[in-house]
Design an enzyme around this catalytic site. Structure first.
Site, mmCIF file in Angstrom:
data_model
loop_
_atom_site.group_PDB
_atom_site.id
_atom_site.type_symbol
_atom_site.label_atom_id
_atom_site.label_comp_id
_atom_site.label_asym_id
_atom_site.label_seq_id
_atom_site.Cartn_x
_atom_site.Cartn_y
_atom_site.Cartn_z
ATOM 1 N N ARG A 125 42.761 22.466 39.149
ATOM 2 C CA ARG A 125 43.171 22.949 40.487
ATOM 3 C C ARG A 125 42.289 22.407 41.616
ATOM 4 N NH1 ARG A 125 43.892 27.951 37.674
ATOM 5 N NH2 ARG A 125 46.072 28.084 37.024
ATOM 6 N N LYS A 147 45.906 12.247 52.313
ATOM 7 C CA LYS A 147 47.187 12.146 51.606
ATOM 8 C C LYS A 147 46.913 11.496 50.250
ATOM 9 C CE LYS A 147 50.808 11.871 55.080
ATOM 10 N NZ LYS A 147 51.875 11.021 55.638
ATOM 11 N N GLU A 189 48.764 -2.277 59.233
ATOM 12 C CA GLU A 189 48.495 -0.873 59.595
ATOM 13 C C GLU A 189 47.608 -0.807 60.852
ATOM 14 O OE1 GLU A 189 49.956 1.691 58.142
ATOM 15 O OE2 GLU A 189 50.374 1.158 56.044
ATOM 16 N N LYS A 231 43.131 7.488 63.603
ATOM 17 C CA LYS A 231 43.689 8.303 62.513
ATOM 18 C C LYS A 231 42.984 9.663 62.451
ATOM 19 C CE LYS A 231 45.533 8.603 58.017
ATOM 20 N NZ LYS A 231 46.018 7.968 56.808
ATOM 21 N N GLU A 241 50.999 17.063 58.644
ATOM 22 C CA GLU A 241 52.171 16.365 59.159
ATOM 23 C C GLU A 241 53.291 17.296 59.614
ATOM 24 O OE1 GLU A 241 52.911 12.566 57.173
ATOM 25 O OE2 GLU A 241 55.043 12.892 57.538
ATOM 26 N N ARG A 245 51.157 13.806 63.286
ATOM 27 C CA ARG A 245 50.784 12.915 62.169
ATOM 28 C C ARG A 245 51.981 12.068 61.724
ATOM 29 N NH1 ARG A 245 46.816 13.827 56.976
ATOM 30 N NH2 ARG A 245 47.155 11.729 56.138
ATOM 31 N N ASN A 249 53.702 7.280 60.485
ATOM 32 C CA ASN A 249 54.732 6.699 59.606
ATOM 33 C C ASN A 249 55.574 5.650 60.322
ATOM 34 O OD1 ASN A 249 53.977 8.411 57.506
ATOM 35 N ND2 ASN A 249 55.237 10.070 58.313
ATOM 36 N N HIS A 252 57.331 2.960 58.464
ATOM 37 C CA HIS A 252 57.227 3.289 57.041
ATOM 38 C C HIS A 252 58.549 3.683 56.400
ATOM 39 C CE1 HIS A 252 52.999 2.962 57.747
ATOM 40 N NE2 HIS A 252 52.679 3.389 56.545
ATOM 41 N N HIS A 256 59.230 1.756 53.293
ATOM 42 C CA HIS A 256 59.324 2.381 51.962
ATOM 43 C C HIS A 256 60.630 2.008 51.281
ATOM 44 C CE1 HIS A 256 56.187 5.827 52.636
ATOM 45 N NE2 HIS A 256 55.644 4.661 52.397
ATOM 46 N N HIS A 269 52.487 -3.170 50.405
ATOM 47 C CA HIS A 269 52.872 -2.041 51.257
ATOM 48 C C HIS A 269 52.822 -2.431 52.733
ATOM 49 C CE1 HIS A 269 53.159 2.057 52.748
ATOM 50 N NE2 HIS A 269 52.043 1.863 53.433
HETATM 51 P P1 NAD Z 1 45.998 -2.039 46.213
HETATM 52 O O1 NAD Z 1 45.224 -0.820 46.011
HETATM 53 O O2 NAD Z 1 47.017 -2.409 45.200
HETATM 54 O O3 NAD Z 1 44.977 -3.253 46.399
HETATM 55 C C1 NAD Z 1 45.472 -4.557 46.571
HETATM 56 C C2 NAD Z 1 44.890 -5.537 45.549
HETATM 57 O O4 NAD Z 1 43.571 -5.877 45.939
HETATM 58 C C3 NAD Z 1 44.789 -5.001 44.139
HETATM 59 O O5 NAD Z 1 45.099 -6.013 43.244
HETATM 60 C C4 NAD Z 1 43.325 -4.609 44.023
HETATM 61 O O6 NAD Z 1 42.862 -4.622 42.686
HETATM 62 C C5 NAD Z 1 42.669 -5.687 44.839
HETATM 63 N N1 NAD Z 1 41.393 -5.340 45.453
HETATM 64 C C6 NAD Z 1 41.048 -4.186 46.049
HETATM 65 N N2 NAD Z 1 39.852 -4.308 46.642
HETATM 66 C C7 NAD Z 1 39.424 -5.553 46.417
HETATM 67 C C8 NAD Z 1 38.274 -6.293 46.813
HETATM 68 N N3 NAD Z 1 37.356 -5.774 47.630
HETATM 69 N N4 NAD Z 1 38.141 -7.564 46.372
HETATM 70 C C9 NAD Z 1 39.121 -8.132 45.602
HETATM 71 N N5 NAD Z 1 40.238 -7.502 45.225
HETATM 72 C C10 NAD Z 1 40.387 -6.231 45.644
HETATM 73 O O7 NAD Z 1 46.775 -2.025 47.616
HETATM 74 P P2 NAD Z 1 46.418 -1.410 49.054
HETATM 75 O O8 NAD Z 1 47.172 -2.240 49.991
HETATM 76 O O9 NAD Z 1 44.976 -1.210 49.231
HETATM 77 O O10 NAD Z 1 47.069 0.042 49.002
HETATM 78 C C11 NAD Z 1 48.460 0.224 48.937
HETATM 79 C C12 NAD Z 1 48.728 1.660 48.570
HETATM 80 O O11 NAD Z 1 48.211 2.541 49.551
HETATM 81 C C13 NAD Z 1 50.208 1.974 48.445
HETATM 82 O O12 NAD Z 1 50.426 2.634 47.236
HETATM 83 C C14 NAD Z 1 50.477 2.905 49.611
HETATM 84 O O13 NAD Z 1 51.494 3.832 49.342
HETATM 85 C C15 NAD Z 1 49.154 3.574 49.777
HETATM 86 N N6 NAD Z 1 48.920 4.145 51.114
HETATM 87 C C16 NAD Z 1 48.490 5.408 51.208
HETATM 88 C C17 NAD Z 1 48.214 5.968 52.433
HETATM 89 C C18 NAD Z 1 47.659 7.346 52.524
HETATM 90 O O14 NAD Z 1 47.557 7.887 53.617
HETATM 91 N N7 NAD Z 1 47.237 7.942 51.428
HETATM 92 C C19 NAD Z 1 48.387 5.220 53.588
HETATM 93 C C20 NAD Z 1 48.836 3.903 53.479
HETATM 94 C C21 NAD Z 1 49.089 3.366 52.229
HETATM 95 N N1 GLY Z 2 49.595 6.826 56.331
HETATM 96 C C1 GLY Z 2 50.179 7.943 56.971
HETATM 97 C C2 GLY Z 2 49.322 9.161 56.996
HETATM 98 O O1 GLY Z 2 48.231 9.188 56.481
HETATM 99 O O2 GLY Z 2 49.737 10.145 57.512
#
Ligand code: NAD
Ligand code: GLY
Length: 370
Positions: A125, A147, A189, A231, A241, A245, A249, A252, A256, A269
């Site tokens: 939890r 998130k 972003e 942010k 949200e 907030r 998006n 997005h 998405h 993404h």
């Molecule tokens: P990712 O985590 O897949 O990373 C991209 C690639 O880079 C991967 O292959 C990873 O292994 C590699 N990598 C990471 N750091 C590295 C480094 N320093 N050196 C070399 N390689 C490295 O992709 P991302 O773009 O970071 O994240 C995308 C995800 O984030 C999606 O799932 C999306 O839905 C999510 N997201 C979440 C939020 C939120 O608010 N929680 C906001 C935006 C996106």
């Molecule tokens: N990436 C959108 C949020 O964090 O609300």
């Protein structure tokens, strides 16, 4: 040598935390954790790629600060951000007798951060966790704001929780090993923040395209810090949200849909969001919320960052279907974040979704008919 560049507070009462910025900060994870009294026993969640670059430095730093740790590695890729991988995290935590007094560290991009965050939110939890984001996207967006989620086969991030970290450690030096395509995807972003909230920042981005693409430390730091500040300001007002907030998006909903239709993995993404922003900007223009000049500047800036602006070909019906499965649908009605010029945005309900998209994406119809 570690250099520190200050911090930003995310003020959420009892759930407040700091975002700390620096270069070579990765070797100081242990001492930073000490400062927030993080649990002595912890699991470092990462993937093979990131761990190969930075794992040992983090582990050395944890040992140096007297932490007892386990390492949990998940496969690399958006296609693994699902319940099956999540279960492997729980499996290891349970097998190794982690209890409520333990903590979790996410070392990696948004995929690792979202998944490790959701594991932390739900294991027993909820146990404390810290984000050490290593991609541009994770540093400017996903590690901040709490998130956490995994994907479902029918849609992105459909299973998740709001769960704030105890600390975010941003080491911009880790971006040096990131693939250029990932750097560009994260920049999408950053552009988003300019469009929805800060015209001056958008102007600055137009002046600093090459510096950012070349990972100039000063430019990068400004872009990452400004993005995190915007942010944090938004999350402080509306953590879950209910209102403002939702503006984060921007781009997005369509983005998405692209990710979902193309199968997670093909499009980054941030790339999908870039394309979604172009679509949103065109819809804003159609509704007279924006002007031709702003629409052109948004599309042009994304192009200069070498981000995709052409929509992949699927029928409108499939796009509409995918968008309606997104979390932004309330009581069957889809609302879209639309920009009002540059620097402002708001949420607008769409009366006729299909008609709206048909008008701004005529190329889609042509390609489908052909
Ligand atoms: P990712 O985590 O897949 O990373 C991209 C690639 O880079 C991967 O292959 C990873 O292994 C590699 N990598 C990471 N750091 C590295 C480094 N320093 N050196 C070399 N390689 C490295 O992709 P991302 O773009 O970071 O994240 C995308 C995800 O984030 C999606 O799932 C999306 O839905 C999510 N997201 C979440 C939020 C939120 O608010 N929680 C906001 C935006 C996106
Ligand atoms: N990436 C959108 C949020 O964090 O609300």
């Amino acid at each position: 040598m570690t250099e520190r560049f200050g911090s930003i507070q995310v003020g959420l009462g009892g759930r407040s935390y700091q975002i700390v910025f620096g270069q070579e900060l990765i070797g100081e994870v242990g001492t930073q954790l000490k400062q927030i009294d993080f649990p002595q026993r912890l699991a470092l969640v990462s993937n093979e790629t990131v761990f190969a670059h930075y794992g040992q430095q983090v582990l050395d730093s944890l040992s140096g600060a007297g932490y007892e740790y386990s390492v949990i590695l998940v496969p690399d890729g958006e296609e693994y951000k699902n319940l099956k991988t999540l279960e492997t995290i729980y499996d290891q935590l349970i097998t190794e007798h982690f209890d409520r007094g333990a903590g979790l560290i996410a070392l990696g991009g948004g995929v690792v951060g979202d998944m490790a965050g959701y594991a932390a939110a739900t294991f027993l939890r909820g146990i404390p966790f810290v984000q050490v984001p290593t991609t541009v996207l994770a540093q400017v967006d996903s590690s901040v704001g709490g998130k956490t989620a995994v994907n479902h086969r029918l849609g992105k991030n459909l299973i998740g929780a709001f769960y704030q970290p105890e600390l975010v450690l941003i080491d911009i030096a880790t971006l040096k090993t990131l693939a250029p395509r990932e750097v560009r995807a994260g920049i999408a972003e950053i552009v988003k923040y300019g469009v929805i909230r800060d015209r001056t920042f958008f102007d600055w981005l137009e002046e600093n395209v090459d510096q950012l693409l070349n990972l100039d430390a000063e430019a990068l730091l400004h872009a990452v810090k400004r993005s995190c500040q915007i942010k944090a300001d938004i999350v402080e007002i509306d953590e879950r949200e209910g209102s403002v907030r939702a503006l984060l998006n921007y781009g997005h909903t369509f983005g998405h849909a692209i990710e979902s239709l193309c199968g997670y993995g093909d499009w980054r993404h941030g790339e999908a969001v870039a394309c979604g922003m172009v679509v949103a900007a065109r819809i804003a223009r159609k509704f007279d919320l924006s002007d031709d000049e702003s629409t052109r500047r948004i599309e042009e800036l994304l192009c200069r960052f070498q981000l995709p602006t052409e929509v992949p070909v699927f029928t409108l019906e499939r796009y509409v279907d995918a968008m309606c499965r997104d979390k932004k649908v309330r009581q069957g009605r889809l609302s879209l974040v639309l920009n009002q010029g540059i620097g402002n945005a708001d949420l607008f309900p769409l009366d006729d979704i299909e008609e709206t998209f048909r008008e701004v994406l005529p190329e889609l119809e042509v390609k489908i008919d052909g």
